[in-house]
Write a protein that holds these residues in place. Structure first.
Motif, mmCIF file in Angstrom:
data_model
loop_
_atom_site.group_PDB
_atom_site.id
_atom_site.type_symbol
_atom_site.label_atom_id
_atom_site.label_comp_id
_atom_site.label_asym_id
_atom_site.label_seq_id
_atom_site.Cartn_x
_atom_site.Cartn_y
_atom_site.Cartn_z
ATOM 1 N N ILE A 94 0.833 -1.188 0.000
ATOM 2 C CA ILE A 94 0.000 0.000 0.000
ATOM 3 C C ILE A 94 0.879 1.254 0.000
ATOM 4 C CG2 ILE A 94 -1.793 1.265 1.244
ATOM 5 C CD1 ILE A 94 -2.716 -1.374 0.028
ATOM 6 N N ALA A 95 0.580 2.184 -0.899
ATOM 7 C CA ALA A 95 1.342 3.425 -1.019
ATOM 8 C C ALA A 95 0.400 4.615 -0.785
ATOM 9 C CB ALA A 95 2.005 3.485 -2.388
ATOM 10 N N GLY A 96 0.802 5.779 -1.256
ATOM 11 C CA GLY A 96 -0.027 6.963 -1.071
ATOM 12 C C GLY A 96 0.096 7.520 0.321
ATOM 13 N N THR A 97 -0.875 8.320 0.691
ATOM 14 C CA THR A 97 -0.876 8.972 1.993
ATOM 15 C C THR A 97 -2.020 8.428 2.845
ATOM 16 O OG1 THR A 97 -2.267 10.761 1.135
ATOM 17 C CG2 THR A 97 0.133 11.074 1.029
ATOM 18 N N ILE A 98 -2.012 8.796 4.121
ATOM 19 C CA ILE A 98 -3.095 8.402 5.023
ATOM 20 C C ILE A 98 -4.273 9.340 4.777
ATOM 21 C CG2 ILE A 98 -3.803 8.124 7.423
ATOM 22 C CD1 ILE A 98 -0.830 7.735 8.104
ATOM 23 N N PRO A 99 -5.425 8.831 4.365
ATOM 24 C CA PRO A 99 -6.552 9.724 4.048
ATOM 25 C C PRO A 99 -7.082 10.426 5.293
ATOM 26 C CG PRO A 99 -7.255 7.434 3.986
ATOM 27 C CD PRO A 99 -5.755 7.415 4.157
ATOM 28 N N LEU A 100 -7.437 11.688 5.125
ATOM 29 C CA LEU A 100 -7.982 12.452 6.246
ATOM 30 C C LEU A 100 -9.286 11.841 6.743
ATOM 31 C CD1 LEU A 100 -7.422 16.122 4.964
ATOM 32 C CD2 LEU A 100 -5.885 14.693 6.322
ATOM 33 N N SER A 101 -10.030 11.209 5.831
ATOM 34 C CA SER A 101 -11.336 10.660 6.191
ATOM 35 C C SER A 101 -11.242 9.539 7.218
ATOM 36 C CB SER A 101 -12.052 10.147 4.938
ATOM 37 O OG SER A 101 -11.272 9.147 4.295
ATOM 38 N N LEU A 102 -10.046 8.970 7.382
ATOM 39 C CA LEU A 102 -9.885 7.914 8.384
ATOM 40 C C LEU A 102 -10.212 8.443 9.777
ATOM 41 C CD1 LEU A 102 -9.022 4.930 8.232
ATOM 42 C CD2 LEU A 102 -6.683 5.657 8.682
ATOM 43 N N GLY A 103 -9.992 9.730 9.977
ATOM 44 C CA GLY A 103 -10.276 10.341 11.275
ATOM 45 C C GLY A 103 -11.753 10.482 11.572
ATOM 46 N N ASN A 104 -12.627 10.209 10.576
ATOM 47 C CA ASN A 104 -14.075 10.320 10.775
ATOM 48 C C ASN A 104 -14.702 9.036 11.313
ATOM 49 O OD1 ASN A 104 -14.096 12.952 9.762
ATOM 50 N ND2 ASN A 104 -14.313 12.233 7.647
ATOM 51 N N ILE A 105 -13.913 7.948 11.346
ATOM 52 C CA ILE A 105 -14.475 6.670 11.796
ATOM 53 C C ILE A 105 -14.317 6.594 13.311
ATOM 54 C CG2 ILE A 105 -14.482 4.179 11.445
ATOM 55 C CD1 ILE A 105 -13.020 4.625 8.826
ATOM 56 N N SER A 106 -15.229 7.183 14.016
ATOM 57 C CA SER A 106 -15.106 7.338 15.472
ATOM 58 C C SER A 106 -15.159 6.010 16.216
ATOM 59 C CB SER A 106 -16.207 8.262 15.991
ATOM 60 O OG SER A 106 -17.488 7.742 15.664
ATOM 61 N N SER A 107 -15.616 4.952 15.551
ATOM 62 C CA SER A 107 -15.703 3.642 16.198
ATOM 63 C C SER A 107 -14.381 2.883 16.188
ATOM 64 C CB SER A 107 -16.760 2.795 15.482
ATOM 65 O OG SER A 107 -16.426 2.655 14.101
ATOM 66 N N LEU A 108 -13.372 3.379 15.462
ATOM 67 C CA LEU A 108 -12.134 2.634 15.241
ATOM 68 C C LEU A 108 -11.382 2.391 16.547
ATOM 69 C CD1 LEU A 108 -10.955 1.517 12.619
ATOM 70 C CD2 LEU A 108 -9.428 3.476 12.528
ATOM 71 N N VAL A 109 -11.010 1.125 16.767
ATOM 72 C CA VAL A 109 -10.287 0.704 17.963
ATOM 73 C C VAL A 109 -8.865 0.261 17.620
ATOM 74 C CG1 VAL A 109 -10.224 -0.981 19.849
ATOM 75 C CG2 VAL A 109 -12.394 0.053 19.172
ATOM 76 N N GLN A 110 -8.703 -0.437 16.494
ATOM 77 C CA GLN A 110 -7.403 -0.965 16.091
ATOM 78 C C GLN A 110 -7.078 -0.517 14.667
ATOM 79 O OE1 GLN A 110 -8.751 -5.090 17.226
ATOM 80 N NE2 GLN A 110 -6.619 -5.266 17.891
ATOM 81 N N LEU A 111 -5.907 0.094 14.496
ATOM 82 C CA LEU A 111 -5.484 0.597 13.193
ATOM 83 C C LEU A 111 -4.062 0.126 12.924
ATOM 84 C CD1 LEU A 111 -5.863 2.371 10.682
ATOM 85 C CD2 LEU A 111 -5.056 4.323 12.046
ATOM 86 N N TYR A 112 -3.894 -0.702 11.891
ATOM 87 C CA TYR A 112 -2.574 -1.218 11.529
ATOM 88 C C TYR A 112 -2.324 -0.974 10.046
ATOM 89 C CZ TYR A 112 1.171 -4.605 10.584
ATOM 90 O OH TYR A 112 2.337 -5.200 10.176
ATOM 91 N N LEU A 113 -1.410 -0.029 9.767
ATOM 92 C CA LEU A 113 -1.023 0.306 8.398
ATOM 93 C C LEU A 113 0.467 0.069 8.189
ATOM 94 C CD1 LEU A 113 -2.874 3.768 8.140
ATOM 95 C CD2 LEU A 113 -3.802 1.494 7.666
ATOM 96 N N GLY A 114 1.066 -0.770 9.005
ATOM 97 C CA GLY A 114 2.514 -0.954 8.985
ATOM 98 C C GLY A 114 3.023 -1.728 7.789
ATOM 99 N N ASP A 115 4.346 -1.627 7.565
ATOM 100 C CA ASP A 115 5.039 -2.386 6.528
ATOM 101 C C ASP A 115 4.461 -2.153 5.139
ATOM 102 O OD1 ASP A 115 7.107 -4.308 7.890
ATOM 103 O OD2 ASP A 115 5.331 -4.371 9.149
ATOM 104 N N GLY A 116 4.374 -0.893 4.761
ATOM 105 C CA GLY A 116 3.897 -0.543 3.428
ATOM 106 C C GLY A 116 4.806 0.491 2.788
#
Length: 347
Positions: free
Chosen positions: A42-64
């Protein structure tokens, strides 16, 4: 198609060969709690919209191959427990908003190119933080004082950065701390005293097993109160730290220690006889110092010793013949001293 999955709570795609970037359409998953897409291409940038998912508990974007900044919008993820974006190409500062997420337990931002100083806002609290990995970045400034308030912290890794100033003595209050690695920085001692008082404070950490402070600029003295009889310490690595003075007799308190690295410092005096109390010791490195006198016979009590390095010192007198009786020894490095005895028969 994501907008058709309104009830989705887990999206786990890690350990594949996925490419492309994270779509802004991720915001269409209002109930998502777990988003694992690491170990892909996975490339690109971290989308700003990810911050709108208020239910998020676990976020793993490593090794990309993600680049750009960490969006401050992620600070709105007030339920986040795991935040892992390690081994990418992220740059810039870690937003202060991230440090306002009090629910966080695991933060892994290591192996990026993050820079600037950590926020030093005194009111910040991490009451639930257990793991903080920021190694292999370009972070600088002092080690943030608020980290010493994280009473549940077990592992702290700040290795290979540009941190300056002293190590906080308040880390001694962290009773659950198992590992500290602040090696390869530009840390110094407290200017108020020549002794490395942070080592004394860490004797209060009754769970501390690994202490790595190598390649810093302490220019100080090991304190006498360096250990206690209940210490669980297994690894103490402080080579290339400009440490001066004698090796304290209190070193014998680390009865569970299996690795001691104090090479390439400015240590003087003699090797204390209390070294013989380190019954679990497997590797002992005191090379590249200014240590004089004899190799004590008590060294022969270290029956598990596999590697011994005393080279480039000022040691004199005979080599104790009993060293040949340490059956686990694989390497003995005694070059560039002033030793004057026959080689022990059974070597």
């Amino acid at each position: 198609m994501l907008h058709l999955c309104q009830e989705l709570t887990q999206l786990v795609l890690y350990n594949n060969s996925l490419n492309g970037s994270i779509t802004e359409g991720i915001r269409s998953l209002p109930k998502l709690k777990k988003f694992y897409i690491g170990n892909n291409k996975i490339a690109g940038t971290i989308p700003l919209s990810l911050g709108n998912i208020s239910s998020l508990v676990q976020l793993y974007l490593g090794d990309g191959h993600i680049h750009g900044n960490i969006p401050s919008d992620l600070g709105r993820l007030s339920k986040l427990i795991e935040f892992n974006i390690e081994v990418n190409y992220l740059t810039g500062a870690i937003p202060q908003e991230i440090f306002n997420i009090s629910s966080l337990q695991y933060i892994c931002l290591d192996f990026n190119d993050l820079s600037r100083n950590l926020s030093e806002t005194a009111r910040l609290r991490f009451p639930n933080l257990m793991l903080l990995q920021l190694q292999n970045n370009q972070l600088g400034g002092n080690i943030a004082a608020y980290l010493s308030n994280s009473s549940r912290l077990t592992r702290l890794n700040l290795e290979d950065n540009l941190f300056t100033g002293p190590i906080l003595t308040n880390f001694g209050n962290l009773q659950l701390l198992q590992e500290i690695n602040v090696g390869n920085n530009q840390l110094t001692r407290d200017p108020g005293s020549p002794k490395l008082h942070f080592l004394t404070s860490l004797t209060n950490c009754r769970s501390l097993e690994n202490l790595v402070v190598e390649n810093n600029q302490f220019n100080g003295i090991l304190p006498n109160a360096i250990g206690n009889r209940t210490s669980p310490l297994l690894l103490f690595a402080a080579p290339n730290c400009q440490i001066m003075g004698h090796i304290p007799r209190g070193i014998g308190y680390f009865e569970k220690l299996n690795t001691l690295f104090l090479a390439n410092n400015g240590l003087t005096g003699t090797i204390p006889s209390t070294i013989g109390k380190l019954q679990s010791l497997q590797r002992l490195h005191l090379d590249g110092n200014k240590i004089e006198g004899i190799i004590p016979n008590e060294l022969c009590l270290l029956k598990k010793l596999g590697k011994l390095s005393f080279q480039n010192n000022g040691l004199s007198e005979p080599i104790p013949p009993c060293i040949a009786n340490i059956s686990c020894l694989q390497k003995v490095l005694l070059g560039s001293n002033a030793l004057n005895s026959p080689i022990p028969v059974n070597f």
